[in-house]
Design an enzyme around this catalytic site. Sequence first.
Site, PDB file in Angstrom:
ATOM      1  N   LEU A  63       0.800  -1.197   0.005  1.00 45.18           N
ATOM      2  CA  LEU A  63      -0.054   0.031   0.054  1.00 45.18           C
ATOM      3  C   LEU A  63       0.868   1.194   0.197  1.00 45.18           C
ATOM      4  O   LEU A  63       0.722   2.089  -0.726  1.00 45.18           O
ATOM      5  CB  LEU A  63      -0.919   0.182   1.145  1.00 45.18           C
ATOM      6  CG  LEU A  63      -1.726   1.278   1.463  1.00 45.18           C
ATOM      7  CD1 LEU A  63      -2.963   1.351   0.408  1.00 45.18           C
ATOM      8  CD2 LEU A  63      -2.329   1.292   2.783  1.00 45.18           C
ATOM      9  N   THR A  80       6.910  -4.991   4.047  1.00 49.37           N
ATOM     10  CA  THR A  80       7.389  -6.054   4.717  1.00 49.37           C
ATOM     11  C   THR A  80       7.165  -7.423   4.012  1.00 49.37           C
ATOM     12  O   THR A  80       5.993  -7.612   3.177  1.00 49.37           O
ATOM     13  CB  THR A  80       6.326  -6.311   5.980  1.00 49.37           C
ATOM     14  OG1 THR A  80       6.450  -4.984   6.781  1.00 49.37           O
ATOM     15  CG2 THR A  80       6.671  -7.196   7.003  1.00 49.37           C
ATOM     16  N   ARG A 107      19.401  -9.702  41.248  1.00 51.19           N
ATOM     17  CA  ARG A 107      20.302  -8.541  41.417  1.00 51.19           C
ATOM     18  C   ARG A 107      20.362  -7.814  42.936  1.00 51.19           C
ATOM     19  O   ARG A 107      19.235  -7.336  43.123  1.00 51.19           O
ATOM     20  CB  ARG A 107      20.311  -7.530  40.291  1.00 51.19           C
ATOM     21  CG  ARG A 107      20.703  -6.345  40.289  1.00 51.19           C
ATOM     22  CD  ARG A 107      22.309  -6.548  40.009  1.00 51.19           C
ATOM     23  NE  ARG A 107      23.026  -5.129  39.911  1.00 51.19           N
ATOM     24  CZ  ARG A 107      24.205  -5.200  39.708  1.00 51.19           C
ATOM     25  NH1 ARG A 107      25.091  -6.116  39.572  1.00 51.19           N
ATOM     26  NH2 ARG A 107      25.182  -4.008  39.763  1.00 51.19           N
ATOM     27  N   GLN A 127      15.578   0.393  32.148  1.00 53.42           N
ATOM     28  CA  GLN A 127      16.243   1.121  33.374  1.00 53.42           C
ATOM     29  C   GLN A 127      16.326   0.234  34.597  1.00 53.42           C
ATOM     30  O   GLN A 127      17.327   0.379  35.457  1.00 53.42           O
ATOM     31  CB  GLN A 127      14.741   2.146  33.686  1.00 53.42           C
ATOM     32  CG  GLN A 127      15.307   3.150  34.708  1.00 53.42           C
ATOM     33  CD  GLN A 127      16.302   4.080  34.081  1.00 53.42           C
ATOM     34  OE1 GLN A 127      16.422   4.255  32.951  1.00 53.42           O
ATOM     35  NE2 GLN A 127      16.978   4.762  34.936  1.00 53.42           N
ATOM     36  N   GLY A 178      19.547  -1.364  34.474  1.00 55.52           N
ATOM     37  CA  GLY A 178      20.410  -0.512  34.390  1.00 55.52           C
ATOM     38  C   GLY A 178      21.573  -0.656  33.398  1.00 55.52           C
ATOM     39  O   GLY A 178      21.215  -0.898  32.153  1.00 55.52           O
ATOM     40  N   GLU A 227       1.237   0.052  10.243  1.00 56.14           N
ATOM     41  CA  GLU A 227      -0.177  -0.336  10.334  1.00 56.14           C
ATOM     42  C   GLU A 227      -1.118   0.902  10.877  1.00 56.14           C
ATOM     43  O   GLU A 227      -2.280   0.749  11.398  1.00 56.14           O
ATOM     44  CB  GLU A 227      -0.636  -1.710  10.966  1.00 56.14           C
ATOM     45  CG  GLU A 227       0.216  -2.877  10.196  1.00 56.14           C
ATOM     46  CD  GLU A 227      -0.769  -4.010  10.174  1.00 56.14           C
ATOM     47  OE1 GLU A 227      -1.970  -3.969  10.329  1.00 56.14           O
ATOM     48  OE2 GLU A 227      -0.173  -5.154   9.491  1.00 56.14           O
TER      49      GLU A 227
HETATM   50  N1  CAA Z   1     -13.683   0.093   6.736  1.00 58.06           N
HETATM   51  C1  CAA Z   1     -14.292   0.385   5.593  1.00 58.06           C
HETATM   52  N2  CAA Z   1     -14.124   1.287   4.891  1.00 58.06           N
HETATM   53  C2  CAA Z   1     -13.678   2.523   5.296  1.00 58.06           C
HETATM   54  C3  CAA Z   1     -12.822   2.476   6.736  1.00 58.06           C
HETATM   55  C4  CAA Z   1     -12.938   1.414   7.199  1.00 58.06           C
HETATM   56  N3  CAA Z   1     -12.284   1.195   8.454  1.00 58.06           N
HETATM   57  N4  CAA Z   1     -12.252   3.754   6.632  1.00 58.06           N
HETATM   58  C5  CAA Z   1     -12.438   4.423   5.475  1.00 58.06           C
HETATM   59  N5  CAA Z   1     -13.384   3.524   4.759  1.00 58.06           N
HETATM   60  C6  CAA Z   1     -13.648   4.060   3.515  1.00 58.06           C
HETATM   61  C7  CAA Z   1     -14.395   5.333   3.645  1.00 58.06           C
HETATM   62  O1  CAA Z   1     -15.883   5.054   3.861  1.00 58.06           O
HETATM   63  C8  CAA Z   1     -14.343   5.912   2.233  1.00 58.06           C
HETATM   64  O2  CAA Z   1     -15.258   5.259   1.367  1.00 58.06           O
HETATM   65  P1  CAA Z   1     -16.014   6.025   0.202  1.00 58.06           P
HETATM   66  O3  CAA Z   1     -15.059   6.508  -0.693  1.00 58.06           O
HETATM   67  O4  CAA Z   1     -16.839   4.956  -0.502  1.00 58.06           O
HETATM   68  O5  CAA Z   1     -16.902   6.962   0.848  1.00 58.06           O
HETATM   69  C9  CAA Z   1     -12.998   5.596   1.841  1.00 58.06           C
HETATM   70  O6  CAA Z   1     -12.603   4.247   2.736  1.00 58.06           O
HETATM   71  C10 CAA Z   1     -11.919   6.593   2.131  1.00 58.06           C
HETATM   72  O7  CAA Z   1     -11.960   6.792   3.341  1.00 58.06           O
HETATM   73  P2  CAA Z   1     -11.702   8.149   3.979  1.00 58.06           P
HETATM   74  O8  CAA Z   1     -12.234   9.171   3.337  1.00 58.06           O
HETATM   75  O9  CAA Z   1     -11.606   8.157   5.500  1.00 58.06           O
HETATM   76  O10 CAA Z   1     -10.033   8.268   3.649  1.00 58.06           O
HETATM   77  P3  CAA Z   1      -8.590   9.218   3.848  1.00 58.06           P
HETATM   78  O11 CAA Z   1      -7.995   9.700   2.741  1.00 58.06           O
HETATM   79  O12 CAA Z   1      -9.249  10.392   5.061  1.00 58.06           O
HETATM   80  O13 CAA Z   1      -7.880   8.354   5.001  1.00 58.06           O
HETATM   81  C11 CAA Z   1      -6.958   7.247   6.772  1.00 58.06           C
HETATM   82  C12 CAA Z   1      -8.304   7.793   6.115  1.00 58.06           C
HETATM   83  C13 CAA Z   1      -7.703   6.597   8.315  1.00 58.06           C
HETATM   84  C14 CAA Z   1      -6.130   8.355   7.201  1.00 58.06           C
HETATM   85  C15 CAA Z   1      -6.223   6.121   6.317  1.00 58.06           C
HETATM   86  O14 CAA Z   1      -5.768   6.899   5.092  1.00 58.06           O
HETATM   87  C16 CAA Z   1      -5.287   5.458   6.893  1.00 58.06           C
HETATM   88  O15 CAA Z   1      -5.686   4.489   7.681  1.00 58.06           O
HETATM   89  N6  CAA Z   1      -3.897   5.666   6.962  1.00 58.06           N
HETATM   90  C17 CAA Z   1      -2.911   5.119   7.441  1.00 58.06           C
HETATM   91  C18 CAA Z   1      -2.373   3.936   6.384  1.00 58.06           C
HETATM   92  C19 CAA Z   1      -1.737   2.813   7.150  1.00 58.06           C
HETATM   93  O16 CAA Z   1      -2.148   2.539   8.305  1.00 58.06           O
HETATM   94  N7  CAA Z   1      -0.757   2.270   6.557  1.00 58.06           N
HETATM   95  C20 CAA Z   1      -0.197   1.036   7.103  1.00 58.06           C
HETATM   96  C21 CAA Z   1       0.682   0.479   5.858  1.00 58.06           C
HETATM   97  S1  CAA Z   1       0.494  -1.326   6.036  1.00 58.06           S
HETATM   98  C22 CAA Z   1       1.729  -1.664   7.074  1.00 58.06           C
HETATM   99  O17 CAA Z   1       2.341  -0.856   7.878  1.00 58.06           O
HETATM  100  C23 CAA Z   1       2.149  -3.001   7.150  1.00 58.06           C
HETATM  101  C24 CAA Z   1       3.383  -3.643   7.910  1.00 58.06           C
HETATM  102  O18 CAA Z   1       4.561  -3.364   7.317  1.00 58.06           O
HETATM  103  C25 CAA Z   1       3.228  -3.920   9.300  1.00 58.06           C
END
Ligand code: CAA
Length: 389
Positions: free
Chosen positions: A125, A158, A267, A335, A338, A362
């Site tokens: 993503l 990942t 300790r 901590q 130590g 995430e």
């Molecule tokens: N469930 C279902 N649908 C959802 C939802 C949910 N929990 N959250 C949002 N949506 C839907 C919304 O309803 C919307 O749908 P429509 O377009 O049909 O109306 C669409 O998704 C867009 O949602 P938002 O308008 O809320 O989107 P946004 O641009 O404001 O972003 C955000 C929301 C929460 C900030 C999101 O971008 C986010 O979660 N960002 C963090 C990204 C992230 O967690 N990345 C992790 C990468 S993976 C990783 O880290 C793996 C690893 O290596 C361990």
Amino acid sequence: MDFELSPEQKEIQELAREFADREIEPNAAEWDREHRFPREIFAKLAELGLMGTCVPEEYGGAGADFLSYILVLEQLSRADAGVGVTVAVHTSAVTLPLLAFGTDEQRARFVPPLARGDHLGAFALTEPEAGSDAGALRTRADAEGDGWRITGAKQWITNARYAGTFLLFARTDQETAGARGVSAFVLDADHVRVTRDEEKLGLNSSTTNDIVIEGAVVGRDRLLHEENHGFRVAMKTLDGGRIGIAAQAVGIAQAAYDVAREYAKERHAFGRPISAFQAIQHKLADMATEIEAARLLTYRAATLRERGEPHTEAGAKAKLFASGVARRQTGEAIQILGGYGYTKEFPVERYYRDAKITEIYEGTSEIQRLVIARSILGLQEPSVAGRRG
Ligand code: CAA
């Protein structure tokens, strides 16, 4: 409210605990030092069914419930958080969304090799300019024939170096900015080129990579869920994935607490074990309390998910709290030890380095707060996306 694990859940927890104590924990310091991805461990986990713990048996999994899977992640992460994240991404970020959103044909084709651990899954993503703002991703999927040509670059992926299946997000509607216009695709390793191995503060036994997709041509059979509705797949995936990261954080914090408690009993300073001093007792009491609270939030979120109830808010709360506990309490463990805590003679410095990422990936703690705030305030559409007009 039932705080007891079922006999099946206890059994799988014990299986993971024994495996982690025997095969993972004794090697974790070396893997960390050598930045070694322990491939052989995943083959062994697969033999135990733990690469598909909560995947139905008909798809090659162990057929356990989601809480059982969370218990497994906690135990693996207690021994080595890098192993924990590899299994977490493989399972909750790839295998489970394929099960949830795939057609019958896609499930039958893509899930069994993942659930059996024949190969690993990677979730693609994030991009260089789309991290917290995942909807800003630029990887494009342009219509071609009866399918798409996908071109772009992803960052911090990942498992990518060893993955056979990628759940990848690309923009199918180039006219629409933001989350709308994104689709989810299932790619194979030969659609993707790994260009870099990231050097990290911790989690050295996991692999984190940059990848490029250079005009991969895919058919409609590779589209997961509906065209232009892939962002929903990503968000629903992260709703469950965040519970897994909370479990990882609980496992790391528990490991640090276990070492600190034993050390404090042995300790001696000023003629007494340091556990006799109130300053140390209070640290241990806070650790025990916070870890228990984090665990309960995590198990509760997992239980809601298992029951098919809303769990976006519960999962975000669990991750927010548990990751903070892991970061704070691994520091407190150092901590208590130590000077020894600051050395490689004890594992707590590794736990401290590994814990930090749970506040970042995430979804950062700031994003978890945003998700929680939207939920408790009943905000449908977020203000963050509004700025794109
Ligand atoms: N469930 C279902 N649908 C959802 C939802 C949910 N929990 N959250 C949002 N949506 C839907 C919304 O309803 C919307 O749908 P429509 O377009 O049909 O109306 C669409 O998704 C867009 O949602 P938002 O308008 O809320 O989107 P946004 O641009 O404001 O972003 C955000 C929301 C929460 C900030 C999101 O971008 C986010 O979660 N960002 C963090 C990204 C992230 O967690 N990345 C992790 C990468 S993976 C990783 O880290 C793996 C690893 O290596 C361990």
